[in-house]
Design a protein around this motif. Structure first.
Motif, PDB file in Angstrom:
ATOM      1  N   GLU A  39       0.824  -1.211   0.000  1.00 22.92           N
ATOM      2  CA  GLU A  39       0.000   0.000   0.000  1.00 22.92           C
ATOM      3  C   GLU A  39       0.857   1.259   0.000  1.00 22.92           C
ATOM      4  O   GLU A  39       0.493   2.261  -0.607  1.00 22.92           O
ATOM      5  CB  GLU A  39      -0.946  -0.004   1.207  1.00 22.92           C
ATOM      6  CG  GLU A  39      -2.051  -1.036   1.097  1.00 22.92           C
ATOM      7  CD  GLU A  39      -2.884  -1.150   2.366  1.00 22.92           C
ATOM      8  OE1 GLU A  39      -2.594  -0.454   3.371  1.00 22.92           O
ATOM      9  OE2 GLU A  39      -3.832  -1.961   2.364  1.00 22.92           O
ATOM     10  N   LEU A  40       1.986   1.212   0.675  1.00 22.06           N
ATOM     11  CA  LEU A  40       2.890   2.358   0.743  1.00 22.06           C
ATOM     12  C   LEU A  40       3.855   2.406  -0.442  1.00 22.06           C
ATOM     13  O   LEU A  40       4.617   3.362  -0.579  1.00 22.06           O
ATOM     14  CB  LEU A  40       3.686   2.329   2.052  1.00 22.06           C
ATOM     15  CG  LEU A  40       2.874   2.467   3.338  1.00 22.06           C
ATOM     16  CD1 LEU A  40       3.751   2.219   4.557  1.00 22.06           C
ATOM     17  CD2 LEU A  40       2.242   3.852   3.398  1.00 22.06           C
ATOM     18  N   GLY A  41       3.837   1.375  -1.254  1.00 26.42           N
ATOM     19  CA  GLY A  41       4.750   1.316  -2.391  1.00 26.42           C
ATOM     20  C   GLY A  41       6.192   1.057  -1.983  1.00 26.42           C
ATOM     21  O   GLY A  41       7.115   1.462  -2.679  1.00 26.42           O
ATOM     22  N   GLU A  42       6.388   0.406  -0.848  1.00 26.12           N
ATOM     23  CA  GLU A  42       7.732   0.135  -0.327  1.00 26.12           C
ATOM     24  C   GLU A  42       7.917  -1.344  -0.039  1.00 26.12           C
ATOM     25  O   GLU A  42       8.153  -1.740   1.101  1.00 26.12           O
ATOM     26  CB  GLU A  42       7.961   0.922   0.972  1.00 26.12           C
ATOM     27  CG  GLU A  42       7.942   2.407   0.819  1.00 26.12           C
ATOM     28  CD  GLU A  42       8.209   3.115   2.137  1.00 26.12           C
ATOM     29  OE1 GLU A  42       8.720   2.478   3.078  1.00 26.12           O
ATOM     30  OE2 GLU A  42       7.894   4.296   2.217  1.00 26.12           O
ATOM     31  N   LYS A  43       7.865  -2.177  -1.073  1.00 26.35           N
ATOM     32  CA  LYS A  43       8.070  -3.607  -0.862  1.00 26.35           C
ATOM     33  C   LYS A  43       9.479  -3.846  -0.343  1.00 26.35           C
ATOM     34  O   LYS A  43      10.449  -3.401  -0.942  1.00 26.35           O
ATOM     35  CB  LYS A  43       7.900  -4.358  -2.176  1.00 26.35           C
ATOM     36  CG  LYS A  43       6.505  -4.727  -2.511  1.00 26.35           C
ATOM     37  CD  LYS A  43       6.495  -5.479  -3.821  1.00 26.35           C
ATOM     38  CE  LYS A  43       5.597  -6.672  -3.751  1.00 26.35           C
ATOM     39  NZ  LYS A  43       5.521  -7.351  -5.045  1.00 26.35           N
ATOM     40  N   ARG A  44       9.559  -4.524   0.786  1.00 27.12           N
ATOM     41  CA  ARG A  44      10.867  -4.865   1.356  1.00 27.12           C
ATOM     42  C   ARG A  44      11.019  -6.375   1.289  1.00 27.12           C
ATOM     43  O   ARG A  44      10.226  -7.113   1.872  1.00 27.12           O
ATOM     44  CB  ARG A  44      10.972  -4.344   2.787  1.00 27.12           C
ATOM     45  CG  ARG A  44      10.964  -2.834   2.810  1.00 27.12           C
ATOM     46  CD  ARG A  44      11.248  -2.199   4.119  1.00 27.12           C
ATOM     47  NE  ARG A  44      11.116  -3.015   5.300  1.00 27.12           N
ATOM     48  CZ  ARG A  44      10.810  -2.543   6.484  1.00 27.12           C
ATOM     49  NH1 ARG A  44      10.565  -1.277   6.653  1.00 27.12           N
ATOM     50  NH2 ARG A  44      10.740  -3.350   7.532  1.00 27.12           N
ATOM     51  N   GLN A  45      12.063  -6.790   0.609  1.00 28.65           N
ATOM     52  CA  GLN A  45      12.270  -8.224   0.432  1.00 28.65           C
ATOM     53  C   GLN A  45      12.659  -8.912   1.738  1.00 28.65           C
ATOM     54  O   GLN A  45      12.507 -10.118   1.872  1.00 28.65           O
ATOM     55  CB  GLN A  45      13.319  -8.482  -0.663  1.00 28.65           C
ATOM     56  CG  GLN A  45      12.972  -7.858  -2.007  1.00 28.65           C
ATOM     57  CD  GLN A  45      11.567  -8.171  -2.503  1.00 28.65           C
ATOM     58  OE1 GLN A  45      10.939  -9.143  -2.114  1.00 28.65           O
ATOM     59  NE2 GLN A  45      11.052  -7.321  -3.367  1.00 28.65           N
ATOM     60  N   SER A  46      13.141  -8.137   2.707  1.00 32.56           N
ATOM     61  CA  SER A  46      13.467  -8.736   4.004  1.00 32.56           C
ATOM     62  C   SER A  46      12.210  -9.329   4.645  1.00 32.56           C
ATOM     63  O   SER A  46      12.269 -10.383   5.282  1.00 32.56           O
ATOM     64  CB  SER A  46      14.110  -7.711   4.938  1.00 32.56           C
ATOM     65  OG  SER A  46      13.224  -6.631   5.192  1.00 32.56           O
ATOM     66  N   THR A  47      11.081  -8.671   4.440  1.00 35.17           N
ATOM     67  CA  THR A  47       9.823  -9.177   4.979  1.00 35.17           C
ATOM     68  C   THR A  47       9.442 -10.481   4.281  1.00 35.17           C
ATOM     69  O   THR A  47       9.041 -11.455   4.936  1.00 35.17           O
ATOM     70  CB  THR A  47       8.704  -8.135   4.831  1.00 35.17           C
ATOM     71  OG1 THR A  47       9.130  -6.905   5.415  1.00 35.17           O
ATOM     72  CG2 THR A  47       7.417  -8.593   5.493  1.00 35.17           C
ATOM     73  N   ALA A  48       9.589 -10.504   2.959  1.00 36.86           N
ATOM     74  CA  ALA A  48       9.268 -11.717   2.207  1.00 36.86           C
ATOM     75  C   ALA A  48      10.188 -12.864   2.631  1.00 36.86           C
ATOM     76  O   ALA A  48       9.734 -14.001   2.797  1.00 36.86           O
ATOM     77  CB  ALA A  48       9.395 -11.461   0.710  1.00 36.86           C
ATOM     78  N   TYR A  49      11.474 -12.570   2.809  1.00 36.10           N
ATOM     79  CA  TYR A  49      12.424 -13.611   3.211  1.00 36.10           C
ATOM     80  C   TYR A  49      12.047 -14.185   4.575  1.00 36.10           C
ATOM     81  O   TYR A  49      11.954 -15.409   4.743  1.00 36.10           O
ATOM     82  CB  TYR A  49      13.840 -13.037   3.249  1.00 36.10           C
ATOM     83  CG  TYR A  49      14.862 -13.966   3.848  1.00 36.10           C
ATOM     84  CD1 TYR A  49      15.256 -15.115   3.181  1.00 36.10           C
ATOM     85  CD2 TYR A  49      15.425 -13.701   5.092  1.00 36.10           C
ATOM     86  CE1 TYR A  49      16.192 -15.980   3.728  1.00 36.10           C
ATOM     87  CE2 TYR A  49      16.361 -14.558   5.642  1.00 36.10           C
ATOM     88  CZ  TYR A  49      16.738 -15.689   4.969  1.00 36.10           C
ATOM     89  OH  TYR A  49      17.654 -16.544   5.513  1.00 36.10           O
ATOM     90  N   ARG A  50      11.802 -13.321   5.536  1.00 38.07           N
ATOM     91  CA  ARG A  50      11.472 -13.798   6.887  1.00 38.07           C
ATOM     92  C   ARG A  50      10.149 -14.556   6.906  1.00 38.07           C
ATOM     93  O   ARG A  50      10.017 -15.579   7.581  1.00 38.07           O
ATOM     94  CB  ARG A  50      11.479 -12.632   7.855  1.00 38.07           C
ATOM     95  CG  ARG A  50      12.885 -12.111   8.072  1.00 38.07           C
ATOM     96  CD  ARG A  50      12.953 -11.010   9.106  1.00 38.07           C
ATOM     97  NE  ARG A  50      14.319 -10.585   9.270  1.00 38.07           N
ATOM     98  CZ  ARG A  50      14.815  -9.440   8.803  1.00 38.07           C
ATOM     99  NH1 ARG A  50      14.031  -8.592   8.176  1.00 38.07           N
ATOM    100  NH2 ARG A  50      16.080  -9.127   8.992  1.00 38.07           N
ATOM    101  N   ARG A  51       9.168 -14.053   6.156  1.00 41.00           N
ATOM    102  CA  ARG A  51       7.891 -14.753   6.091  1.00 41.00           C
ATOM    103  C   ARG A  51       8.072 -16.120   5.409  1.00 41.00           C
ATOM    104  O   ARG A  51       7.470 -17.116   5.821  1.00 41.00           O
ATOM    105  CB  ARG A  51       6.867 -13.922   5.325  1.00 41.00           C
ATOM    106  CG  ARG A  51       5.491 -14.566   5.285  1.00 41.00           C
ATOM    107  CD  ARG A  51       4.518 -13.679   4.559  1.00 41.00           C
ATOM    108  NE  ARG A  51       3.218 -14.299   4.438  1.00 41.00           N
ATOM    109  CZ  ARG A  51       2.321 -13.938   3.546  1.00 41.00           C
ATOM    110  NH1 ARG A  51       2.558 -12.955   2.709  1.00 41.00           N
ATOM    111  NH2 ARG A  51       1.167 -14.547   3.481  1.00 41.00           N
ATOM    112  N   GLY A  52       8.923 -16.173   4.393  1.00 43.45           N
ATOM    113  CA  GLY A  52       9.194 -17.442   3.721  1.00 43.45           C
ATOM    114  C   GLY A  52       9.784 -18.465   4.666  1.00 43.45           C
ATOM    115  O   GLY A  52       9.417 -19.643   4.641  1.00 43.45           O
TER     116      GLY A  52
END
Length: 195
Positions: A39-52
């Motif tokens: 929503e903020l237009g700030e995709k952070r791959q660290s979040t995707a990595y940790r969620r993965g």
């Protein structure tokens, strides 16, 4: 922040149920964070990595695969995400060819990350350690199990940092199990859990 706290509490849980509850909370928190980031237009791959990683721990294979593939797009996480994805492809999907490709991509990514000074020292070190573990898996898949095992043992005894110790010990346990030790080398698993 809530996702990190929940995933850390899963590591220190006193029972499997408590750990699973914490992992579910972490997955939900990381999911909410990803929605906010979009929503903020700030995709952070660290979040995707940790969620993965959390989803992998919860055996949510498809979701983990998607998150790790997304995280691998960021040079700061390519080796770690490639390693985690390769492990999933090898152990869950039983697809050694796809796993080998993921491990090889992790190797190439870590070489680039080593020269990138925009990331923290800790992130660069974890990327390099992930590359070493991925390289051991490639050697193992090529039939060179003794060298792969020795490289991992050197890495563990040399004090590889953070979550990568657990990954190295899990790799050693996987190799032992595949080579006929039905318990999977409990000494390596226990060392990884205690670090």
């Amino acid at each position: 922040r809530a996702g990190l706290e929940a995933s850390l509490s899963a590591k220190t849980a006193s029972s499997p149920d408590e750990s699973m509850t914490a992992l579910r909370r972490a997955a939900e928190a990381f999911g909410r964070a990803q929605v906010l980031e979009r929503e903020l237009g700030e995709k952070r791959q660290s979040t995707a990595y940790r969620r993965g990683l959390v989803r992998r721990s919860l055996c949510q294979w498809d979701g983990a695969r998607q998150d790790l593939q997304q995280a691998a797009k960021d040079p700061a996480f390519q080796a770690r995400a490639g390693l985690a994805l390769g492990v999933l492809l090898l152990r869950v999907d039983a697809d050694p060819l796809a796993a080998e490709q993921a491990f090889k991509q992790a190797n190439a990514a870590a070489r680039l990350a080593a020269d990138d000074k925009t990331h923290t020292t800790e992130a660069r070190e974890e990327e390099q350690t992930a590359e070493q573990i991925a390289r051991a898996y490639v050697k193992y898949l090529a039939g060179d199990e003794p060298v792969a095992r020795r490289n991992l043992q050197d890495l563990v005894s040399g004090g590889a940092g953070g979550s990568m110790v657990a990954e190295a010990c899990a790799a050693l346990a996987f190799f032992a199990r595949r080579e006929g030790d039905p318990m999977g080398g409990d000494d390596h698993v226990q060392r990884g859990l205690l670090k």
